[in-house]
Design an enzyme around this catalytic site. Structure first.
Site, mmCIF file in Angstrom:
data_model
loop_
_atom_site.group_PDB
_atom_site.id
_atom_site.type_symbol
_atom_site.label_atom_id
_atom_site.label_comp_id
_atom_site.label_asym_id
_atom_site.label_seq_id
_atom_site.Cartn_x
_atom_site.Cartn_y
_atom_site.Cartn_z
ATOM 1 C CE LYS A 78 27.146 121.689 71.378
ATOM 2 N NZ LYS A 78 26.943 123.139 71.339
ATOM 3 C CG ASN A 105 31.930 123.074 71.736
ATOM 4 O OD1 ASN A 105 30.952 123.688 72.135
ATOM 5 N ND2 ASN A 105 31.829 122.229 70.726
#
Ligand code: NAD
Ligand code: KPL
Length: 303
Positions: free
Chosen positions: A182, A186
């Site tokens: 993640k 991001n």
């Protein structure tokens, strides 16, 4: 056993309301007497989901309340989490569990090192919520919560309580891989949306830049022992951009609203990890420098 919730913002309220709605004992910890008075005036937390709003009169307290804490859900931003736990540290029971809902990496490890008597459970969430007003939260996007203990060990028995509360959960035996994946998504998407001042979908016009960043992120993940998080990263970045094309990234929204970003736990963490592994990753460092300059020009913290 009570759930103590530290950080009654978007995600903390979403968890607290669902747990309380399913009959769990929940206590919200607010940082000041002023916040507590405001909360009591509001009569509790309001959660809006599927256009229906419901008030949850969950008891709240200050950090120096006397009840020992056995299970603490920390839903502050990454830059506030350690300081917030420090305010309740004297109440942590030995063997207590701390669930850390922060995005990015770095804050969780600092907390686990500082309170080794606690079992720290790291959570990676793709659910979405935002604050409509003080103590009023809107459930904006269904998703998943992966929970795991980077030190191993078995899944806690209270996972069933999450099921009963309708909080989607999966126990992960490799939570760090989830969080790194993640973080990498991001890092590839969010800073570029800020710097190009655009929605996620418009990044498809900057494929070369995306591809250069993904190459360096893959190098970092592989060198850092996270090959699963590196697998087909670029493909997933493009799929996420397409699936969220009309959205503004969370970092874009923070900057737009003049709020502090979690840059230090995303791009900052990636750059620090690269340095400690002795990797030269010029595109990531340049992106970090450029983003900090952009934040500083807008009077926002660069850490
Ligand atoms: P938020 O700003 O809405 O909530 C944080 C809350 O923590 C605020 O109410 C703040 O007052 C409180 N707080 C800060 N310091 C405190 C202290 N010392 N004592 C008590 N309370 C304190 O943030 P959020 O959007 O809920 O995000 C929390 C974390 O979850 C972030 O790391 C974010 O990246 C992650 N996350 C959020 C979402 C989402 O949809 N909101 C989704 C996935 C992950
Ligand atoms: O998580 C995101 C965010 O905006 O923070 C996505 C949609 C994946 C973009 O990075």
């Amino acid at each position: 056993m009570s759930w103590h919730v530290l950080g009654a913002g978007a995600l903390g309220s979403l968890w607290a309301a669902r747990l309380a709605g399913a009959g769990a004992t929940v206590r919200i910890i607010l940082r000041s007497a002023q916040r507590l008075a405001d909360y009591q005036r509001a009569g509790g937390l309001t959660l809006t989901a599927d256009d229906l709003s419901r008030l949850y009169a969950i008891p709240a307290e200050l950090p120096d309340a006397s009840e020992p804490i056995q299970r603490l859900l920390v839903a502050c931003k990454a830059y506030d989490a350690e300081g917030a736990i420090a305010q309740v540290a004297s109440r942590l029971s030995s063997g207590c569990e701390i669930l850390l809902l922060q995005n990015g990496l770095g804050s969780q490890q600092a907390i686990a090192e500082r309170w080794p008597q606690a079992r720290c459970i790291f959570v990676s969430s793709t659910e979405g919520a935002y604050r409509e007003d003080d103590f009023h939260v809107v459930f904006a996007g269904r998703g998943q919560n992966w929970l795991g203990d980077p030190n191993g060990g078995s899944a806690p028995v209270w996972l069933d309580e999450l099921n009963r509360a309708g909080i989607p959960q999966t126990w992960s035996s490799d939570i760090l891989a989830r969080l790194w994946r993640k973080l990498a998504l991001n890092c590839a998407i969010n800073p570029l949306t800020v710097l190009h001042d655009c929605r996620n979908g418009e990044l498809l016009q900057h494929r070369e830049q995306l591809s250069g960043l993904c190459e360096e992120l893959v190098e970092l993940l592989e060198a850092g022992g996270q090959p699963a998080a590196a697998s087909d990263l670029q493909g997933e970045v493009l799929r996420v951009i397409e699936a969220t094309a009309a959205n503004y990234s969370s970092m874009y929204q923070d900057v737009r609203l003049g709020r502090r970003t979690e840059i230090a736990y995303l791009l900052g963490h990636a750059c620090r990890s690269a340095d400690s592994l002795g990797l030269a990753l010029p595109r990531l460092h340049e992106l970090h420098r450029h983003l900090r300059e952009h934040l500083s020009q807008r009077g926002l913290p660069t850490d």
